[in-house]
Design a protein around this motif. Structure first.
Motif, PDB file in Angstrom:
ATOM      1  N   LEU A 452     127.032 -20.189 -77.570  1.00 38.81           N
ATOM      2  CA  LEU A 452     126.413 -18.921 -78.410  1.00 38.81           C
ATOM      3  C   LEU A 452     126.527 -19.601 -79.583  1.00 38.81           C
ATOM      4  O   LEU A 452     127.474 -20.020 -80.330  1.00 38.81           O
ATOM      5  CB  LEU A 452     127.677 -17.616 -78.077  1.00 38.81           C
ATOM      6  CG  LEU A 452     127.613 -16.579 -78.927  1.00 38.81           C
ATOM      7  CD1 LEU A 452     126.989 -16.058 -78.346  1.00 38.81           C
ATOM      8  CD2 LEU A 452     129.138 -16.397 -78.625  1.00 38.81           C
ATOM      9  N   THR A 456     125.817 -14.890 -83.694  1.00 40.07           N
ATOM     10  CA  THR A 456     124.620 -13.597 -83.132  1.00 40.07           C
ATOM     11  C   THR A 456     125.065 -13.539 -81.555  1.00 40.07           C
ATOM     12  O   THR A 456     126.099 -13.928 -80.946  1.00 40.07           O
ATOM     13  CB  THR A 456     123.742 -14.878 -83.222  1.00 40.07           C
ATOM     14  OG1 THR A 456     123.622 -16.461 -82.108  1.00 40.07           O
ATOM     15  CG2 THR A 456     123.348 -15.405 -84.491  1.00 40.07           C
ATOM     16  N   GLU A 457     124.029 -13.522 -80.774  1.00 39.93           N
ATOM     17  CA  GLU A 457     124.091 -13.178 -79.509  1.00 39.93           C
ATOM     18  C   GLU A 457     123.280 -14.214 -78.985  1.00 39.93           C
ATOM     19  O   GLU A 457     122.683 -13.788 -77.381  1.00 39.93           O
ATOM     20  CB  GLU A 457     123.441 -11.711 -79.064  1.00 39.93           C
ATOM     21  CG  GLU A 457     124.841 -10.916 -79.712  1.00 39.93           C
ATOM     22  CD  GLU A 457     124.508  -8.663 -79.171  1.00 39.93           C
ATOM     23  OE1 GLU A 457     123.373  -8.566 -78.086  1.00 39.93           O
ATOM     24  OE2 GLU A 457     125.412  -7.871 -79.153  1.00 39.93           O
ATOM     25  N   HIS A 458     122.637 -15.027 -79.022  1.00 37.57           N
ATOM     26  CA  HIS A 458     121.444 -15.901 -78.975  1.00 37.57           C
ATOM     27  C   HIS A 458     122.018 -16.924 -78.364  1.00 37.57           C
ATOM     28  O   HIS A 458     123.134 -18.065 -79.079  1.00 37.57           O
ATOM     29  CB  HIS A 458     120.410 -16.125 -80.016  1.00 37.57           C
ATOM     30  CG  HIS A 458     119.981 -14.789 -80.549  1.00 37.57           C
ATOM     31  ND1 HIS A 458     119.185 -14.356 -79.901  1.00 37.57           N
ATOM     32  CD2 HIS A 458     120.172 -14.523 -82.089  1.00 37.57           C
ATOM     33  CE1 HIS A 458     118.548 -13.246 -80.236  1.00 37.57           C
ATOM     34  NE2 HIS A 458     119.364 -13.366 -81.396  1.00 37.57           N
ATOM     35  N   SER A 542     122.473 -15.126 -64.886  1.00 38.05           N
ATOM     36  CA  SER A 542     121.583 -13.349 -65.664  1.00 38.05           C
ATOM     37  C   SER A 542     120.792 -13.065 -66.363  1.00 38.05           C
ATOM     38  O   SER A 542     119.503 -14.423 -66.000  1.00 38.05           O
ATOM     39  CB  SER A 542     122.653 -14.476 -67.317  1.00 38.05           C
ATOM     40  OG  SER A 542     121.918 -15.243 -67.427  1.00 38.05           O
ATOM     41  N   SER A 568     122.936  -9.404 -69.715  1.00 41.26           N
ATOM     42  CA  SER A 568     122.207 -11.166 -71.094  1.00 41.26           C
ATOM     43  C   SER A 568     123.068 -12.198 -70.275  1.00 41.26           C
ATOM     44  O   SER A 568     124.577 -11.810 -69.818  1.00 41.26           O
ATOM     45  CB  SER A 568     122.289 -10.219 -71.680  1.00 41.26           C
ATOM     46  OG  SER A 568     123.492  -9.703 -72.127  1.00 41.26           O
ATOM     47  N   GLN A 569     122.598 -12.939 -71.299  1.00 40.95           N
ATOM     48  CA  GLN A 569     123.969 -14.059 -70.798  1.00 40.95           C
ATOM     49  C   GLN A 569     125.077 -14.454 -72.363  1.00 40.95           C
ATOM     50  O   GLN A 569     126.262 -14.265 -71.847  1.00 40.95           O
ATOM     51  CB  GLN A 569     123.198 -15.484 -71.966  1.00 40.95           C
ATOM     52  CG  GLN A 569     124.150 -16.844 -71.712  1.00 40.95           C
ATOM     53  CD  GLN A 569     124.069 -17.323 -70.081  1.00 40.95           C
ATOM     54  OE1 GLN A 569     123.549 -16.566 -69.440  1.00 40.95           O
ATOM     55  NE2 GLN A 569     125.520 -18.318 -70.104  1.00 40.95           N
ATOM     56  N   TYR A 570     124.954 -13.378 -73.088  1.00 44.08           N
ATOM     57  CA  TYR A 570     126.093 -12.458 -73.930  1.00 44.08           C
ATOM     58  C   TYR A 570     127.055 -11.746 -72.968  1.00 44.08           C
ATOM     59  O   TYR A 570     128.170 -11.992 -74.073  1.00 44.08           O
ATOM     60  CB  TYR A 570     125.361 -11.873 -75.055  1.00 44.08           C
ATOM     61  CG  TYR A 570     127.088 -11.471 -76.076  1.00 44.08           C
ATOM     62  CD1 TYR A 570     126.997 -13.004 -77.070  1.00 44.08           C
ATOM     63  CD2 TYR A 570     127.139 -10.009 -75.840  1.00 44.08           C
ATOM     64  CE1 TYR A 570     127.889 -11.868 -77.467  1.00 44.08           C
ATOM     65  CE2 TYR A 570     128.080  -9.734 -77.464  1.00 44.08           C
ATOM     66  CZ  TYR A 570     128.459 -11.040 -77.581  1.00 44.08           C
ATOM     67  OH  TYR A 570     129.451 -10.291 -78.940  1.00 44.08           O
ATOM     68  N   GLY A 571     126.552 -11.301 -72.937  1.00 48.80           N
ATOM     69  CA  GLY A 571     127.746 -10.100 -71.698  1.00 48.80           C
ATOM     70  C   GLY A 571     128.526 -10.724 -70.398  1.00 48.80           C
ATOM     71  O   GLY A 571     129.738 -10.575 -70.059  1.00 48.80           O
ATOM     72  N   LYS A 574     130.950 -13.324 -72.350  1.00 49.54           N
ATOM     73  CA  LYS A 574     131.678 -12.009 -72.760  1.00 49.54           C
ATOM     74  C   LYS A 574     133.192 -11.547 -71.503  1.00 49.54           C
ATOM     75  O   LYS A 574     134.012 -11.443 -72.196  1.00 49.54           O
ATOM     76  CB  LYS A 574     131.076 -10.419 -73.409  1.00 49.54           C
ATOM     77  CG  LYS A 574     130.685  -9.906 -74.323  1.00 49.54           C
ATOM     78  CD  LYS A 574     130.102  -9.199 -75.476  1.00 49.54           C
ATOM     79  CE  LYS A 574     131.015  -8.276 -75.194  1.00 49.54           C
ATOM     80  NZ  LYS A 574     130.642  -6.626 -76.016  1.00 49.54           N
ATOM     81  N   VAL A 579     136.529 -14.491 -75.891  1.00 45.09           N
ATOM     82  CA  VAL A 579     136.097 -14.700 -77.306  1.00 45.09           C
ATOM     83  C   VAL A 579     137.052 -15.902 -77.642  1.00 45.09           C
ATOM     84  O   VAL A 579     136.801 -16.167 -78.121  1.00 45.09           O
ATOM     85  CB  VAL A 579     135.682 -13.924 -78.724  1.00 45.09           C
ATOM     86  CG1 VAL A 579     135.475 -14.201 -79.756  1.00 45.09           C
ATOM     87  CG2 VAL A 579     134.902 -12.972 -78.054  1.00 45.09           C
TER      88      VAL A 579
END
Length: 589
Positions: A452, A456-458, A542, A568-571, A574, A579
Motif C-alpha cells: 500500500l 492512498t488506496e493504491h 481481489s 478491491s485490493q485495499y478492501g 483492511k 492497519v
C-alpha cells in the motif's frame, strides 16, 4: 418488425459492399480529386506492373492485367479510401518462389500456375473475411514482418542483378545468387550494365532531387510532384528509344520483345488436384503476408484522415481482387505501400481512384504495348531494385536490441533464415517465431509483490516504491491472462515464494490485469488452493473482472476457495491485515 428486418438486410449488404456507403455521397469535387490521384498512380504503376511481372518470372503483360480488374474489385469490396491494390515486390517474389519449384516446362504452364495461385489466394482471403478470421494475421508480429521484408528486399535486389549485368543467375538463397553472379562477372554485357546502372542512378535521383529541382525552376509543387512520379516512365521511354536507335538487341542486350496488345483475356484457374495441392501452402503464406502488409498500410493512412478500416471486410476486398486477377490473366496482388502513399498524397478521396487507375492501365494495355518491344529488361530491373531497397531496414535490429532481446532474436532469425533458405522458409519460420515469441513472453508473466502506497488506496510493486506491507499478508499482482502456457509457472512461483519461511497466513492474488482464466489455469488455482490449505494459508482473490467471475461462478472453485473474493485490493488489506500491523517496506531493501 418488417422494417427492422429490412434495415438489418440493408446493413448486411452495406457491410459486404462498402461502395454503397461512399458511392451515395460521391460528388464532382470528389471525382476531380480521385481522377488526379488516379492519373499520378497510373503513371507510376505502368512501369511497376511490368517490372513486378518480370520479378515473378511472368510475361510483362501479366503485370498490366493484374492492375486492371483487381483494382475495380477492390473499389467495390474494400474499405480503405486510399489503398492502391496491384502487384507488389514481396508477393511477386513469393509467387516466383512458389511456381519455380513446380518444374513446369512451358511459359504457358507457368502463367496458368500463377493464375491458379491468385485464385487460391483470393479464395482463402475471402473465406477468412466471411468467417471473420482476420485476427489470425495478428500471429505475425511486427518485428518478424519487418525482418522478413528486409530480407526479401535484399533477395529481390540480388535477383535482379542478373538483368543489370546481363548474366545468368539462379538459386533461392542470397549466397547462392551472389556466388553465381560472381562466377559470371566476366561475362557481363557492358551495354546492359550501362543501361541498368544509369537507370538505377537516375531513379534514385528522381526520388530525392527531381521535385526540388523542378520547384526551383518555377513549377508548382503539385505539378513538380506529378513529374517526379513520372520518373520511371521517363527511364522506360528514354532507354526504349536508345535501344531502338542503337539496336541494343543486336549487341546482346535483353529486351522485353512482343507484348500482346489488348484488354486482359478471360482466364480460369486450373483445378488439377496435384497442382492445387502443391500451391495451397504458398497460397496461404501469400495471403497472410499480403493481408498483413495491406492492412498495415490501410490503417496507417486511414488514421491520418480519421477514417475507419474494417479488417474482415478488407479480407473480402483483397480476396475479390485476387479472384478478379485469376479471371483476367493476372497473378496474386495486394495493397502496395509506395503506391498507396502516392495515392493518398495525390488526394484520393475514395476507392474510385483505383477504378480510374484501372481504366488508365487498360488504355495502356490497349494502346501502348507495341511501344515496349525494345524496352531493355535492365530498365525494369532497375525499377525493382530502387523500389525494394526502400523496404530494407536494418535499423529494426538496433531498435529491437535496445527494447527487447527476444524481439531482436526473432528479427535476426527471420532475416538469416530468409536469406539462407529462401522466402517460403523465411515466412514460415516468421509465423512460427511469432507464435513462439508470444508463448514465451506470456508463459513467464510478470508477477509483482505489492504494498500500500502511504496515504492512498493504491498498491505498487515493493521493489519500485516505498510501500506498507503486513508480515502475515502476501499480495501478488498477476500481470497476464492465466492460461495453459503459464499456469504451472504461476503456481510454482507462488509456492516458491511461500517456501521462504515468512509467517504468511493470507495470500491475495490481485487480478486487475487478468482477462481470462482457462481450464488449465483454473486447475492450477485449485491445486494451489489445496496445497496452501495444507500449509495453513488461505487463498484470496481481489479485483476480479466481471467476465472472469462469470466463468468462475460456473465451477466449484469459489465454493472450495479457502479465502474470499474482494472487490478491491485495499478492501482485502483492511479485512486481512489490520492497519496497526502494517510496516514500511523500502524499495531499496
Amino acid at each position: 418488425m418488417a422494417r427492422l428486418a429490412s434495415k438489418s438486410r440493408a446493413a448486411s449488404i452495406r457491410r459486404f459492399f462498402p461502395i454503397l456507403d461512399w458511392g451515395s455521397e460521391y460528388s464532382k469535387d470528389t471525382f476531380l480529386s480521385d481522377f488526379v490521384a488516379a492519373l499520378i498512380v497510373t503513371i507510376m504503376l505502368i512501369p511497376q506492373s511490368l517490372a513486378y511481372a518480370l520479378l515473378a518470372g511472368l510475361p510483362p503483360e501479366m503485370g498490366l492485367y493484374a492492375s486492371i480488374l483487381p483494382l475495380v474489385a477492390y473499389a467495390i469490396f474494400g474499405t480503405s479510401r486510399a489503398l492502391a491494390v496491384g502487384p507488389v515486390a514481396v508477393v511477386s517474389l513469393m509467387t516466383a518462389a512458389a511456381i519455380g519449384k513446380l518444374g513446369l516446362a512451358t511459359p504457358a504452364e507457368y502463367a496458368a500456375a500463377a493464375i491458379t495461385l491468385a485464385f487460391l489466394s483470393g479464395l482463402i482471403l475471402t473465406v477468412m473475411g466471411v468467417f471473420r478470421l482476420g485476427f489470425l494475421a495478428n500471429f505475425l508480429s511486427h518485428p518478424v514482418i519487418a525482418g522478413f521484408i528486409t530480407a526479401s528486399g535484399l533477395l529481390i535486389a540480388t535477383s535482379q542483378m542478373k538483368h543489370i549485368m546481363g548474366v545468368p543467375s539462379h538459386g533461392e538463397a542470397l549466397f547462392d545468387r551472389l556466388a553465381t553472379l560472381i562466377s559470371h562477372v566476366g561475362q557481363t554485357n557492358l551495354i546492359t550494365f550501362a543501361v541498368g546502372a544509369a537507370s538505377i542512378a537516375f531513379l534514385f535521383w528522381v526520388r530525392k532531387g527531381m521535385k526540388p529541382l523542378l520547384i526551383t525552376l518555377g513549377l508548382k509543387p503539385r505539378l513538380a510532384d506529378i513529374l517526379a512520379k513520372a520518373g520511371p516512365v521517363a527511364a522506360v521511354a528514354v532507354t526504349t528509344l536508345l535501344s531502338f536507335a542503337f539496336d541494343f538487341a543486336g549487341h546482346g542486350v535483353s529486351i522485353v520483345g512482343d507484348v500482346p496488345q489488348g484488354l486482359p483475356p478471360l482466364t480460369f484457374p486450373s483445378f488439377n488436384f496435384d497442382l492445387v495441392g502443391q500451391l495451397i501452402g504458398p497460397a496461404i503464406l501469400i495471403s497472410i503476408i499480403g493481408f498483413v502488409e495491406s492492412i498495415s498500410v490501410a490503417q496507417t493512412l486511414a488514421a491520418k484522415r480519421r477514417q475507419r478500416i474494417t479488417p474482415d471486410q478488407e479480407l473480402v476486398g483483397l480476396g475479390a481482387s485476387n479472384i478478379a486477377a485469376s479471371l483476367s490473366g493476372g497473378y496474386p496482388v495486394t495493397g502496395g505501400f509506395a503506391r498507396s502513399v502516392v495515392n493518398f498524397d495525390a488526394g484520393a478521396e475514395t476507392p474510385a481512384a483505383g477504378a480510374f487507375t484501372a481504366v488508365g492501365i487498360a488504355l495502356a494495355a490497349l494502346l501502348l504495348t507495341p511501344l515496349l518491344y525494345f524496352l531493355p529488361t535492365a530498365t525494369l530491373a532497375a525499377t525493382i531494385i530502387v523500389a525494394v531497397l526502400s523496404l530494407v531496414d536494418f535499423g529494426i535490429l538496433k531498435r529491437t536490441w535496445k527494447y527487447s532481446k527476444a524481439d531482436f532474436a526473432a528479427v535476426a532469425a527471420t532475416i538469416l533464415l530468409t536469406l539462407t533458405f529462401g522466402v517460403e522458409v523465411g515466412v514460415s519460420s516468421g509465423v512460427v517465431l511469432s507464435i513462439v515469441l508470444f508463448l514465451y513472453k506470456t508463459s513467464r508473466p510478470h508477477i509483482a509483490e505489492v504494498g500500500l502506497v502511504p496515504g492512498t488506496e493504491h498498491f505498487r510493486n515493493i521493489d519500485r516504491h516505498h510501500v506498507l506491507t503486513h508480515p502475515e499478508l502476501l499480495s501478488l499482482r498477476l500481470d497476464e491472462n492465466l492460461y495453459f502456457a503459464n499456469a504451472r509457472y504461476i503456481e510454482d512461483y507462488i509456492l516458491d515464494r511461500l517456501a521462504k519461511g515468512q509467517p504468511v497466513k493470507h495470500v491475495v492474488l490481485m487480478c486487475s490485469a487478468v482477462n481470462v482464466i482457462d481450464l488449465s489455469a483454473l486447475e492450477s488455482l485449485e491445486e494451489l488452493n489445496r496445497r496452501m490449505d495444507d500449509m495453513g494459508i488461505r487463498l484470496h482473490l481481489s479485483e476480479v473482472k466481471g467476465p472472469v467471475m462469470d466463468r468462475l461462478q460456473k465451477t466449484h472453485f469459489l465454493d472450495d476457495l479457502t479465502g474470499q473474493v474482494f472487490l478491491s485490493q485495499y478492501g482485502a488489506m483492511k479485512a486481512l491485515g489490520p492497519v496497526d500491523g502494517l510496516k514500511p517496506k523500502l524499495a531499496a531493501e
